[in-house]
Design a protein around this motif. Structure first.
Motif, mmCIF file in Angstrom:
data_model
loop_
_atom_site.group_PDB
_atom_site.id
_atom_site.type_symbol
_atom_site.label_atom_id
_atom_site.label_comp_id
_atom_site.label_asym_id
_atom_site.label_seq_id
_atom_site.Cartn_x
_atom_site.Cartn_y
_atom_site.Cartn_z
ATOM 1 N N LEU A 42 39.850 41.254 48.040
ATOM 2 C CA LEU A 42 40.007 42.639 48.454
ATOM 3 C C LEU A 42 41.350 43.174 47.985
ATOM 4 C CD1 LEU A 42 38.701 42.313 52.108
ATOM 5 C CD2 LEU A 42 37.461 43.168 50.127
ATOM 6 N N TYR A 43 41.312 44.220 47.156
ATOM 7 C CA TYR A 43 42.525 44.897 46.717
ATOM 8 C C TYR A 43 42.133 46.286 46.224
ATOM 9 C CZ TYR A 43 40.945 43.033 42.184
ATOM 10 O OH TYR A 43 40.206 42.685 41.089
ATOM 11 N N ALA A 44 43.076 47.216 46.317
ATOM 12 C CA ALA A 44 42.804 48.604 45.931
ATOM 13 C C ALA A 44 42.690 48.710 44.415
ATOM 14 C CB ALA A 44 43.926 49.509 46.432
ATOM 15 N N THR A 45 41.721 49.512 43.971
ATOM 16 C CA THR A 45 41.509 49.720 42.540
ATOM 17 C C THR A 45 41.407 51.205 42.229
ATOM 18 O OG1 THR A 45 39.098 49.632 42.696
ATOM 19 C CG2 THR A 45 40.226 47.547 42.328
ATOM 20 N N ASP A 46 41.573 51.516 40.946
ATOM 21 C CA ASP A 46 41.344 52.884 40.490
ATOM 22 C C ASP A 46 39.863 53.036 40.135
ATOM 23 O OD1 ASP A 46 41.002 51.703 37.965
ATOM 24 O OD2 ASP A 46 42.948 52.373 37.212
ATOM 25 N N LEU A 121 46.832 33.230 41.467
ATOM 26 C CA LEU A 121 45.929 34.019 42.301
ATOM 27 C C LEU A 121 46.094 33.672 43.781
ATOM 28 C CD1 LEU A 121 42.768 33.919 40.013
ATOM 29 C CD2 LEU A 121 44.402 35.807 40.278
ATOM 30 N N LEU A 122 46.285 32.397 44.078
ATOM 31 C CA LEU A 122 46.529 31.989 45.462
ATOM 32 C C LEU A 122 47.854 32.557 45.963
ATOM 33 C CD1 LEU A 122 45.410 28.245 45.308
ATOM 34 C CD2 LEU A 122 44.333 30.049 46.668
ATOM 35 N N GLY A 123 48.876 32.468 45.134
ATOM 36 C CA GLY A 123 50.198 32.966 45.517
ATOM 37 C C GLY A 123 50.226 34.462 45.752
ATOM 38 N N ALA A 124 49.367 35.191 45.041
ATOM 39 C CA ALA A 124 49.291 36.644 45.206
ATOM 40 C C ALA A 124 48.422 37.036 46.398
ATOM 41 C CB ALA A 124 48.736 37.287 43.933
ATOM 42 N N GLY A 125 47.826 36.037 47.058
ATOM 43 C CA GLY A 125 46.974 36.326 48.206
ATOM 44 C C GLY A 125 45.599 36.851 47.831
ATOM 45 N N LEU A 126 45.198 36.638 46.574
ATOM 46 C CA LEU A 126 43.899 37.137 46.118
ATOM 47 C C LEU A 126 42.781 36.130 46.338
ATOM 48 C CD1 LEU A 126 45.165 38.811 42.850
ATOM 49 C CD2 LEU A 126 44.420 39.959 44.953
ATOM 50 N N LEU A 127 43.112 34.887 46.565
ATOM 51 C CA LEU A 127 42.147 33.836 46.854
ATOM 52 C C LEU A 127 42.626 33.093 48.080
ATOM 53 C CD1 LEU A 127 41.391 32.318 43.345
ATOM 54 C CD2 LEU A 127 39.917 33.782 44.694
ATOM 55 N N PRO A 128 41.789 32.567 48.924
ATOM 56 C CA PRO A 128 40.354 32.780 48.868
ATOM 57 C C PRO A 128 39.996 34.187 49.342
ATOM 58 C CG PRO A 128 40.905 31.501 50.804
ATOM 59 C CD PRO A 128 42.192 31.738 50.035
ATOM 60 N N GLY A 129 38.965 34.721 48.763
ATOM 61 C CA GLY A 129 38.522 36.058 49.140
ATOM 62 C C GLY A 129 37.654 36.024 50.373
ATOM 63 N N GLU A 130 37.402 37.175 50.910
ATOM 64 C CA GLU A 130 36.553 37.301 52.092
ATOM 65 C C GLU A 130 35.470 38.328 51.819
ATOM 66 O OE1 GLU A 130 38.729 38.411 55.549
ATOM 67 O OE2 GLU A 130 40.388 37.088 55.082
ATOM 68 N N VAL A 131 34.350 38.159 52.431
ATOM 69 C CA VAL A 131 33.312 39.167 52.405
ATOM 70 C C VAL A 131 33.303 39.829 53.783
ATOM 71 C CG1 VAL A 131 30.853 39.616 52.169
ATOM 72 C CG2 VAL A 131 31.941 37.906 50.721
ATOM 73 N N LEU A 132 33.502 41.110 53.804
ATOM 74 C CA LEU A 132 33.490 41.841 55.082
ATOM 75 C C LEU A 132 32.162 42.555 55.244
ATOM 76 C CD1 LEU A 132 37.024 43.514 54.957
ATOM 77 C CD2 LEU A 132 36.361 41.406 56.111
ATOM 78 N N THR A 133 31.561 42.414 56.411
ATOM 79 C CA THR A 133 30.338 43.139 56.702
ATOM 80 C C THR A 133 30.605 44.095 57.846
ATOM 81 O OG1 THR A 133 29.620 41.373 58.171
ATOM 82 C CG2 THR A 133 28.824 41.290 55.903
ATOM 83 N N CYS A 134 30.013 45.244 57.750
ATOM 84 C CA CYS A 134 30.218 46.266 58.788
ATOM 85 C C CYS A 134 28.941 46.503 59.554
ATOM 86 C CB CYS A 134 30.648 47.587 58.151
ATOM 87 S SG CYS A 134 32.204 47.439 57.266
#
Length: 134
Positions: A42-46, A121-134
């Motif tokens: 999860l990260y903001a994208t254009d 990627l781990l150091g940047a907090g991008l892994l492990p990813g999560e799947v969010l359900t609403c």
């Protein structure tokens, strides 16, 4: 549109070596692998899907360069790998490896990621990813 996270110039700066003749293809393949590894990140994208946060942008540049650097070290084109064994016997089983073979990549979301790219990627907090359900 395919996202390519690093340029040839960034790869040269990362490795300290001249870019290979197929650098654009390698960077495109590495970017696809990084995308696949970040499938649940999860990260903001254009609008084009590129990260908007400078730290995430840099992590993707660095991870892409690390992925290509790994492939160059093992003699891979991002699809196939060079021979990793000095000799192989079938019976009784005997394998002999190189003493300076880079570490084995880790499989993340079905794609092999270079050890250094994984650490980035781990150091940047991008892994492990999560799947969010609403």
């Amino acid at each position: 549109m395919r996202r390519i996270y690093a340029t040839a110039e960034q790869l040269v700066a990362w490795t300290g070596r001249t870019a290979p003749c197929d650098v654009e293809l390698l960077l495109a393949r590495a970017s696809q692998d990084i995308d696949a590894a970040l499938l649940t990140a999860l990260y903001a994208t254009d609008e084009a899907g590129f990260p908007t946060d400078a730290a995430v942008q840099q992590a993707l540049v660095d991870a892409t360069c690390a992925q290509v650097e790994y492939w160059l070290a093992i003699g891979s084109d991002g699809i196939t790998s060079a021979e990793q064994w000095d000799s192989v016997s079938i019976g009784p089983v005997s394998l002999s490896g190189h003493s300076n073979v880079p570490p084995t990549p880790v499989v993340v979301n079905g794609v092999e990621i270079a050890p250094r790219a994984l650490r980035i990627l781990l150091g940047a907090g991008l892994l492990p990813g999560e799947v969010l359900t609403c």
